[in-house]
Design a protein around this motif. Structure first.
Motif, PDB file in Angstrom:
ATOM      1  N   ALA A 131       0.832  -1.203   0.000  1.00 16.93           N
ATOM      2  CA  ALA A 131       0.000   0.000   0.000  1.00 16.93           C
ATOM      3  C   ALA A 131       0.868   1.256   0.000  1.00 16.93           C
ATOM      4  O   ALA A 131       0.539   2.249  -0.663  1.00 16.93           O
ATOM      5  CB  ALA A 131      -0.921  -0.010   1.217  1.00 16.93           C
ATOM      6  N   ALA A 132       1.987   1.211   0.733  1.00 16.52           N
ATOM      7  CA  ALA A 132       2.895   2.354   0.755  1.00 16.52           C
ATOM      8  C   ALA A 132       3.493   2.597  -0.615  1.00 16.52           C
ATOM      9  O   ALA A 132       3.614   3.744  -1.069  1.00 16.52           O
ATOM     10  CB  ALA A 132       3.998   2.114   1.782  1.00 16.52           C
ATOM     11  N   ALA A 133       3.868   1.518  -1.322  1.00 16.09           N
ATOM     12  CA  ALA A 133       4.445   1.664  -2.658  1.00 16.09           C
ATOM     13  C   ALA A 133       3.408   2.188  -3.647  1.00 16.09           C
ATOM     14  O   ALA A 133       3.712   3.044  -4.485  1.00 16.09           O
ATOM     15  CB  ALA A 133       5.005   0.319  -3.127  1.00 16.09           C
ATOM     16  N   ALA A 134       2.187   1.702  -3.551  1.00 15.79           N
ATOM     17  CA  ALA A 134       1.136   2.140  -4.470  1.00 15.79           C
ATOM     18  C   ALA A 134       0.831   3.620  -4.312  1.00 15.79           C
ATOM     19  O   ALA A 134       0.487   4.301  -5.282  1.00 15.79           O
ATOM     20  CB  ALA A 134      -0.126   1.313  -4.244  1.00 15.79           C
ATOM     21  N   ALA A 135       0.985   4.128  -3.086  1.00 15.43           N
ATOM     22  CA  ALA A 135       0.682   5.539  -2.831  1.00 15.43           C
ATOM     23  C   ALA A 135       1.866   6.454  -3.095  1.00 15.43           C
ATOM     24  O   ALA A 135       1.727   7.683  -3.015  1.00 15.43           O
ATOM     25  CB  ALA A 135       0.215   5.714  -1.385  1.00 15.43           C
ATOM     26  N   ASN A 136       3.019   5.880  -3.412  1.00 17.43           N
ATOM     27  CA  ASN A 136       4.225   6.689  -3.582  1.00 17.43           C
ATOM     28  C   ASN A 136       4.984   6.333  -4.851  1.00 17.43           C
ATOM     29  O   ASN A 136       6.216   6.196  -4.849  1.00 17.43           O
ATOM     30  CB  ASN A 136       5.138   6.534  -2.367  1.00 17.43           C
ATOM     31  CG  ASN A 136       4.581   7.172  -1.112  1.00 17.43           C
ATOM     32  OD1 ASN A 136       4.744   8.367  -0.867  1.00 17.43           O
ATOM     33  ND2 ASN A 136       3.901   6.359  -0.296  1.00 17.43           N
ATOM     34  N   GLY A 137       4.271   6.189  -5.922  1.00 15.05           N
ATOM     35  CA  GLY A 137       4.908   6.003  -7.217  1.00 15.05           C
ATOM     36  C   GLY A 137       5.590   4.669  -7.425  1.00 15.05           C
ATOM     37  O   GLY A 137       6.521   4.571  -8.223  1.00 15.05           O
ATOM     38  N   GLY A 138       5.189   3.648  -6.681  1.00 13.95           N
ATOM     39  CA  GLY A 138       5.736   2.323  -6.888  1.00 13.95           C
ATOM     40  C   GLY A 138       6.838   1.905  -5.934  1.00 13.95           C
ATOM     41  O   GLY A 138       7.325   0.773  -6.026  1.00 13.95           O
ATOM     42  N   LYS A 139       7.256   2.776  -5.024  1.00 15.27           N
ATOM     43  CA  LYS A 139       8.307   2.418  -4.071  1.00 15.27           C
ATOM     44  C   LYS A 139       7.927   2.910  -2.677  1.00 15.27           C
ATOM     45  O   LYS A 139       7.599   4.073  -2.483  1.00 15.27           O
ATOM     46  CB  LYS A 139       9.648   3.037  -4.485  1.00 15.27           C
ATOM     47  CG  LYS A 139      10.810   2.582  -3.619  1.00 15.27           C
ATOM     48  CD  LYS A 139      12.134   3.113  -4.140  1.00 15.27           C
ATOM     49  CE  LYS A 139      13.295   2.615  -3.291  1.00 15.27           C
ATOM     50  NZ  LYS A 139      14.603   3.118  -3.781  1.00 15.27           N
ATOM     51  N   ALA A 140       7.971   1.980  -1.712  1.00 16.19           N
ATOM     52  CA  ALA A 140       7.599   2.324  -0.347  1.00 16.19           C
ATOM     53  C   ALA A 140       8.652   3.223   0.293  1.00 16.19           C
ATOM     54  O   ALA A 140       9.852   2.939   0.184  1.00 16.19           O
ATOM     55  CB  ALA A 140       7.422   1.056   0.479  1.00 16.19           C
ATOM     56  N   PRO A 141       8.254   4.295   0.951  1.00 14.24           N
ATOM     57  CA  PRO A 141       9.229   5.148   1.660  1.00 14.24           C
ATOM     58  C   PRO A 141       9.938   4.346   2.750  1.00 14.24           C
ATOM     59  O   PRO A 141       9.322   3.498   3.401  1.00 14.24           O
ATOM     60  CB  PRO A 141       8.356   6.256   2.265  1.00 14.24           C
ATOM     61  CG  PRO A 141       7.115   6.259   1.433  1.00 14.24           C
ATOM     62  CD  PRO A 141       6.891   4.839   1.037  1.00 14.24           C
ATOM     63  N   PRO A 142      11.225   4.584   2.976  1.00 13.06           N
ATOM     64  CA  PRO A 142      11.962   3.808   3.980  1.00 13.06           C
ATOM     65  C   PRO A 142      11.513   4.132   5.397  1.00 13.06           C
ATOM     66  O   PRO A 142      11.039   5.223   5.696  1.00 13.06           O
ATOM     67  CB  PRO A 142      13.415   4.236   3.751  1.00 13.06           C
ATOM     68  CG  PRO A 142      13.306   5.607   3.159  1.00 13.06           C
ATOM     69  CD  PRO A 142      12.073   5.578   2.300  1.00 13.06           C
ATOM     70  N   ASP A 143      11.660   3.137   6.259  1.00 11.14           N
ATOM     71  CA  ASP A 143      11.401   3.341   7.678  1.00 11.14           C
ATOM     72  C   ASP A 143      12.485   4.248   8.254  1.00 11.14           C
ATOM     73  O   ASP A 143      13.658   4.159   7.877  1.00 11.14           O
ATOM     74  CB  ASP A 143      11.390   1.992   8.397  1.00 11.14           C
ATOM     75  CG  ASP A 143      11.074   2.122   9.871  1.00 11.14           C
ATOM     76  OD1 ASP A 143       9.891   2.226  10.222  1.00 11.14           O
ATOM     77  OD2 ASP A 143      12.028   2.133  10.680  1.00 11.14           O
ATOM     78  N   PHE A 144      12.101   5.101   9.190  1.00  7.72           N
ATOM     79  CA  PHE A 144      13.025   6.104   9.726  1.00  7.72           C
ATOM     80  C   PHE A 144      13.675   5.704  11.050  1.00  7.72           C
ATOM     81  O   PHE A 144      14.442   6.495  11.605  1.00  7.72           O
ATOM     82  CB  PHE A 144      12.284   7.428   9.932  1.00  7.72           C
ATOM     83  CG  PHE A 144      12.360   8.350   8.741  1.00  7.72           C
ATOM     84  CD1 PHE A 144      12.938   7.940   7.557  1.00  7.72           C
ATOM     85  CD2 PHE A 144      11.843   9.636   8.807  1.00  7.72           C
ATOM     86  CE1 PHE A 144      13.015   8.778   6.461  1.00  7.72           C
ATOM     87  CE2 PHE A 144      11.920  10.496   7.712  1.00  7.72           C
ATOM     88  CZ  PHE A 144      12.504  10.067   6.545  1.00  7.72           C
ATOM     89  N   SER A 145      13.418   4.497  11.546  1.00  5.41           N
ATOM     90  CA  SER A 145      13.912   4.142  12.876  1.00  5.41           C
ATOM     91  C   SER A 145      15.423   4.251  12.987  1.00  5.41           C
ATOM     92  O   SER A 145      15.950   4.786  13.968  1.00  5.41           O
ATOM     93  CB  SER A 145      13.468   2.722  13.239  1.00  5.41           C
ATOM     94  OG  SER A 145      12.067   2.601  13.220  1.00  5.41           O
ATOM     95  N   VAL A 146      16.145   3.735  11.997  1.00  8.78           N
ATOM     96  CA  VAL A 146      17.616   3.748  12.044  1.00  8.78           C
ATOM     97  C   VAL A 146      18.192   4.389  10.778  1.00  8.78           C
ATOM     98  O   VAL A 146      19.319   4.098  10.389  1.00  8.78           O
ATOM     99  CB  VAL A 146      18.179   2.321  12.238  1.00  8.78           C
ATOM    100  CG1 VAL A 146      17.794   1.778  13.601  1.00  8.78           C
ATOM    101  CG2 VAL A 146      17.683   1.381  11.142  1.00  8.78           C
ATOM    102  N   ILE A 147      17.435   5.275  10.153  1.00  7.14           N
ATOM    103  CA  ILE A 147      17.851   5.865   8.879  1.00  7.14           C
ATOM    104  C   ILE A 147      19.135   6.673   9.038  1.00  7.14           C
ATOM    105  O   ILE A 147      19.953   6.754   8.109  1.00  7.14           O
ATOM    106  CB  ILE A 147      16.728   6.752   8.302  1.00  7.14           C
ATOM    107  CG1 ILE A 147      16.969   7.047   6.820  1.00  7.14           C
ATOM    108  CG2 ILE A 147      16.557   8.022   9.100  1.00  7.14           C
ATOM    109  CD1 ILE A 147      16.709   5.902   5.906  1.00  7.14           C
ATOM    110  N   ALA A 148      19.351   7.272  10.210  1.00 10.16           N
ATOM    111  CA  ALA A 148      20.555   8.096  10.413  1.00 10.16           C
ATOM    112  C   ALA A 148      21.819   7.250  10.464  1.00 10.16           C
ATOM    113  O   ALA A 148      22.915   7.776  10.265  1.00 10.16           O
ATOM    114  CB  ALA A 148      20.427   8.916  11.702  1.00 10.16           C
ATOM    115  N   LYS A 149      21.695   5.966  10.738  1.00  9.86           N
ATOM    116  CA  LYS A 149      22.837   5.062  10.707  1.00  9.86           C
ATOM    117  C   LYS A 149      22.947   4.358   9.360  1.00  9.86           C
ATOM    118  O   LYS A 149      24.032   3.913   8.973  1.00  9.86           O
ATOM    119  CB  LYS A 149      22.719   4.013  11.821  1.00  9.86           C
ATOM    120  CG  LYS A 149      22.997   4.544  13.211  1.00  9.86           C
ATOM    121  CD  LYS A 149      24.457   4.945  13.361  1.00  9.86           C
ATOM    122  CE  LYS A 149      24.790   5.303  14.788  1.00  9.86           C
ATOM    123  NZ  LYS A 149      26.215   5.675  14.949  1.00  9.86           N
TER     124      LYS A 149
END
Length: 302
Positions: A131-149
């Motif tokens: 559902a995340a990919a369908a709402a964002n042009g075919g690719k799901a936005p990444p989870d932000f929990s550890v994105i800074a690492k």
């Protein structure tokens, strides 16, 4: 011949190091310019998170980023722990109650929604990755929990030689990249083609990013001071710093405890090394041997 080979090898090694440490302008053709360093409060051996900045960063995430990006590894109660945003228990409980969390099954075997509790993790904005990919042009936005690492960049080989040093070490590539990315949206050069649905960002690898500029100046209203003005500027640059600091905390919530423990361990090892040295000197002081001339046969000339 051997000397010439060694000289050539040394020259090649120096050239490789210089190429690896090339300035940002020389690397733009590969992944864009290198993000500039931000003066983070948590940088360095004795760095600490700024509680007020973490609270502002959470506000930016909640009001802007959470519409697309989840934080599946962070619980509401983490916001109240030491070394973090340090919200009160009452604030965390009230915040969690504003969310609806999927729970169940109930006695009828059905899933149901209920108000969030402090022990719950942040509910994702989409029910699943599809559902995340369908709402964002075919690719799901990444989870932000550890994105800074998870996000980093290379500064060159010569910097690698100094970044690991304890007192001048550099490990803030993730926050620097996030801050630069949020400030990197601009008009594409005339000879650069941007496909439909893409956006030009000078810091994103390849310069084409699907995410449109997520935030603009004045979009998030910060707390006001006694003079009625925001405590910090309500600009994209400041929003980027605040949310990057918050994401760094979410990726490493026990950073300050780790640094404090590491400092105590290093101090203990220094003291222990000194004690061991003087113990060794004391134990071996009266042993004698060659040093005291008790083994003259070792000094015979053959």
């Amino acid at each position: 011949m051997m000397r010439r080979v060694l000289s050539t090898t040394a020259a090649l090694a120096v050239a490789a190091l210089l190429i690896g440490a090339a300035p940002a302008s020389a690397q733009e053709g590969h992944g864009g310019p290198i993000p500039g360093r931000v003066n983070w409060s948590f940088a360095g051996t004795f760095g600490r998170f700024d509680t007020a900045q973490l609270q502002r960063g959470f506000q930016v995430y909640k009001e802007v980023c959470s519409a697309c990006h989840s934080m599946k590894l962070v619980s509401f109660r983490n916001l109240a722990q030491e070394g973090g945003p340090h919200f009160s228990a009452a604030q965390v409980k009230a915040l969690a109650a504003t969310y609806q969390v999927k729970d169940g099954p109930n006695d009828s075997g059905e899933m149901f929604d209920r108000p969030g509790r402090p022990a719950d993790t942040f509910p994702p904005p989409f029910p699943n990755d599809q559902a995340a990919a369908a709402a964002n042009g075919g690719k799901a936005p990444p989870d932000f929990s550890v994105i800074a690492k998870a996000r980093t960049f290379s500064r060159g080989s010569l910097y690698f030689l100094t970044d690991w040093l304890p007192l001048i070490g550099y490990s803030e590539q993730g926050p620097d990249y996030i801050h630069a990315l949020l400030n990197g949206y601009e008009e594409a050069p005339k000879d650069f083609s941007v496909p439909d649905g893409g956006h030009y960002n000078k810091y994103y690898p390849g310069h084409i990013i699907a995410m449109p500029p997520p935030i603009t100046d004045g979009q998030v209203s910060y707390a006001k001071g006694d003079d009625g003005q925001p405590v910090v500027p309500e600009t994209v640059d400041q929003y980027g710093k605040d949310v990057a600091a918050f994401l760094m905390w979410s990726a490493e919530p026990h950073m300050m405890d780790r640094k404090a423990l590491g400092f105590r361990v290093i101090l203990f090892l220094i003291i222990l090394s000194g004690l061991l040295y003087y113990v060794k000197k004391k134990v071996w002081a009266d042993v004698g041997g060659e040093v005291h001339g008790l083994q003259p046969e070792l000094h015979k000339t053959f």
